[in-house]
Design an enzyme around this catalytic site. Structure first.
Site: not given
Ligand code: FES
Ligand code: HEM
Lengths: 193, 443
Positions: A158
């Site tokens: 993410h």
């Molecule tokens: S940014 Fe969501 S797991 Fe690393």
């Protein structure tokens, strides 16, 4: 409520009238006591029974007894990282360049989400070696080496961005990459765990 | 609906059994003679389709479990063994893997049907809530099943989903870690995790079957809703379930399974992900992880919120809203056929959900509308994250603002007096003789 108790009493003790029942505002009766005691015993017993059934899912003794690992940090070339497995998790061993160390120190007092100085994240005298648990503090993916605006790590899941000290700089992760418990046991040897 | 029974045991054995366990009576009253609104359209066939999907998953799943090994070192190879060596193993696995997708496709249509025709309104709230429970159990089952082949996507999925609970560390420090450690049976997703997921993946479908039983029981207390939303007023509004709906449902099931078979035999990997052909490796996360398509809208919501705890809450809240919808929509008109404003908001809800699904499959930084570019030529502009934020806001607004406010302010169009009225010209008054009479019983 008082109605049904009255009926119960009458059935149980037809000859005694309402004498042993607790009408509202009166002292609790022996029957109330038995009800409460029985419920308490059942709830307590159910709880005592449930705990082993729940706790069995926690790490077992052999998992908890996992040994620590040794690693020779001289195997990692400058500007590179090695990933080793410790307790089922990836651990990053990064050999930082002087430029990366300088960048990390420069940002010690930047506006950090989880403030920490670079010095607090390495062992004195071994500033080039950064040892981190390679688990993104957002939802646990393994961040990619060298990615992101700060040249540290970029999480593929993410988009969390970590700097060259493993501190969170952008994205949804709340915390810096964790520094595991470790110690230098020789000039180039570390023991993790 | 409940209470009356027209079953008459015909043979001596049936009479003997009926006096001891009236099981044939229950089956007869609920699947043969059950009075069903005569105007149900094809959206109503998905309940039957779902029942067949569940049976398909259970049969193929139990067979897979005969060959599958729930162990971190052997799981991946045992699935390859099923695919290459077990007789018809490839087919049974592809039916099971694509069956999960078909199951979710059907359940989404089934839920949308309920939302449009107001099937969640009194007196069907409990029926609706049981459906929401089934959906939750399905999500848990589908998620844990996807972990079992122990490929790279399986592993990443297990890591990300279990880590959702680590958000509780932001409420009480240590709580989230305690929960994830408990879920994993270790300090990371590993063999212990795989083992328990297998046990639960085996168990949950049977719990689903149990809740389906309650769901159908509740259905048979209130009876079916129907496209007009007008309750059944007389016998003229209904037909017996058999043969009218056994045949209609049967036809829909056949059509649906043609689509299913097309996936199994011609595009078995179309809904899968190539990274899952790589054995799980805890030291590397695939470059672009995505969940199964049926979780994408929720995944997009999770990513749309920059703060971890609120991201997780937004995602779970989206499902929570479904549970609350009977009390959010206060309009006395059930079917959106007669709610000209509400139906457009509903269409937007469907589009927003599909749009969220699309966002969930893209990278968060992908640009939807390009307005410029960076120094090294990457496009800049309106990103997937922003689109997902707008769509998530609409999703929430539909349930929390549109439904409650609209039920006070909208002006519904004229609702027919009975189910029979709108299908007959001239309304209920001038019925042609026999038109509304009870349909012919079979035999
Ligand atoms: S940014 Fe969501 S797991 Fe690393
Ligand atoms: C609600 C019903 C069910 C759903 C939605 C479901 C879903 C899934 C999914 C998505 C997979 C991963 C498929 C893949 O990509 O390979 C899977 C695998 C598996 N499931 Fe199920 N399942 C269900 C019922 C069952 C049942 C009742 C069993 C019985 C034990 C079972 C046993 C298995 C096994 C052994 C695997 C691993 C083999 C494989 O990956 O193909 N499933 N399931």
């Amino acid at each position: 409520m008082s109605d049904s108790i009255g009926l119960e009493q009458a059935n149980a003790q037809p000859a005694l009238g309402g004498g042993h029942g607790a009408a509202p505002g009166e002292e609790p009766s022996r029957r109330d006591f038995i009800h409460i005691a029985a419920i308490a015993a059942t709830v307590g017993g159910a709880g005592a029974l449930a705990w082993p059934l729940i706790d069995q899912m926690n790490p077992s003794a052999d998992t908890l007894a996992l040994a620590s690992i040794e690693y020779d940090v001289s195997k990692v070339a400058e500007g590179q990282q090695a990933v080793v497995k410790w307790r089922g998790k990836p651990v990053f061993v990064r050999h930082r360049t002087p430029k990366e160390i300088a960048a990390a120190r420069r940002d010690d007092h930047a506006d950090l989400r989880d403030p920490a100085t670079d010095a607090s994240r390495v062992k004195p005298g071994h500033e080039a070696t950064l040892v981190l648990v390679g688990v993104c503090t957002h939802l646990g993916c393994v961040p990619n080496f060298g990615g992101g605006e700060y040249g540290g790590w970029l999480c593929p899941c993410h988009g969390s961005v970590y700097d060259t000290s493993g501190r969170i700089r952008q994205g949804p992760a709340p915390k810096n990459l964790e520094v595991p418990e470790y110690a230098f046991t020789g000039p180039t040897k570390v023991r993790i765990g | 609906m409940s209470g009356h029974s027209t079953y008459e045991p015909k043979t001596g054995f049936e009479r003997w059994l009926d006096a001891r366990l009236p099981i044939v009576r229950i089956a007869y009253d609920s699947a043969i003679d059950f009075p069903t609104p005569k105007n149900l359209n094809y959206w109503w066939t998905f309940g039957g389709i779902l029942a067949v999907c569940l049976m398909t998953q259970i049969v193929t799943g139990v067979i897979l479990a005969m060959h599958y090994v729930p162990n971190g070192d052997m799981a991946f190879n045992s699935v390859e063994h099923i695919m290459r060596d077990v007789n018809y193993g490839w087919m049974i696995r592809y039916i099971h893997a694509n069956g999960a997708s078909m199951f979710f496709l059907a359940v989404y249509i089934h839920i949308a049907r309920g939302l449009y025709f107001g099937s969640y309104k009194a007196p069907r709230e409990v029926l609706w809530l049981l459906g929401c429970v089934i959906y939750l159990l399905m999500m848990a089952t589908g998620f844990m099943g996807y972990v079992l082949p122990w490929g790279q996507m399986s592993f990443a999925g297990a890591v990300v989903i279990t880590n959702l609970f680590s958000a509780f560390d932001q409420v009480i420090p240590g709580l989230g870690t305690a929960i994830t450690t408990w879920l994993w049976g270790g300090f990371a997703v590993g063999n212990a995790t795989l083992n328990r997921f297998f046990a639960l993946h085996y168990l949950l479908p049977f719990m689903i079957a149990g809740v389906v039983g309650l769901h159908i029981w509740a259905l048979h207390v209130t009876g079916n809703n129907n496209p007009t939303g007008v309750p059944v007023k007389s016998k003229a509004d209904t037909v017996p379930f058999h043969p009218y709906y056994t045949v209609k449902d049967g036809f829909a099931i056949v059509v649906f399974f043609i689509l299913f078979a097309w996936f199994v035999f011609f595009a078995p990997e179309a809904l899968g992900h190539t990274d899952n052909q790589i054995p799980a490796n805890p030291l590397v996360t695939p470059a672009h992880i995505v969940p199964e398509w049926y979780f994408l809208p929720f995944y997009a919501m999770l990513r749309a919120v920059p703060q971890k705890l609120f991201g997780v809450l937004t995602m779970f809240g989206a499902i929570g809203l479904l549970f609350a919808v009977p009390w959010l929509d206060r309009s006395p008109v059930r079917s959106m056929r007669y709610r000209p404003t509400a139906r457009w908001f509903f269409v937007l809800l469907v589009l927003a959900t599909l749009g969220l699904g699309w966002c969930g499959g893209m990278e968060p930084d992908d640009v939807v509308i390009r307005t410029g570019q960076t120094a090294n030529g990457d496009p800049t502009g309106f990103t997937v994250t922003w689109l997902a934020r707008i769509l998530t806001t609409y999703y929430y607004a539909y349930f929390l603002l549109v439904l409650p406010l609209l039920s006070r302010n909208e002006k519904p169009s004229k609702v027919p007096d009975s189910i029979s009225t709108p299908v007959l010209s001239g309304g209920g008054a001038a019925l042609p003789a026999g038109a509304a009479a009870e349909p012919q019983k079979k035999g």
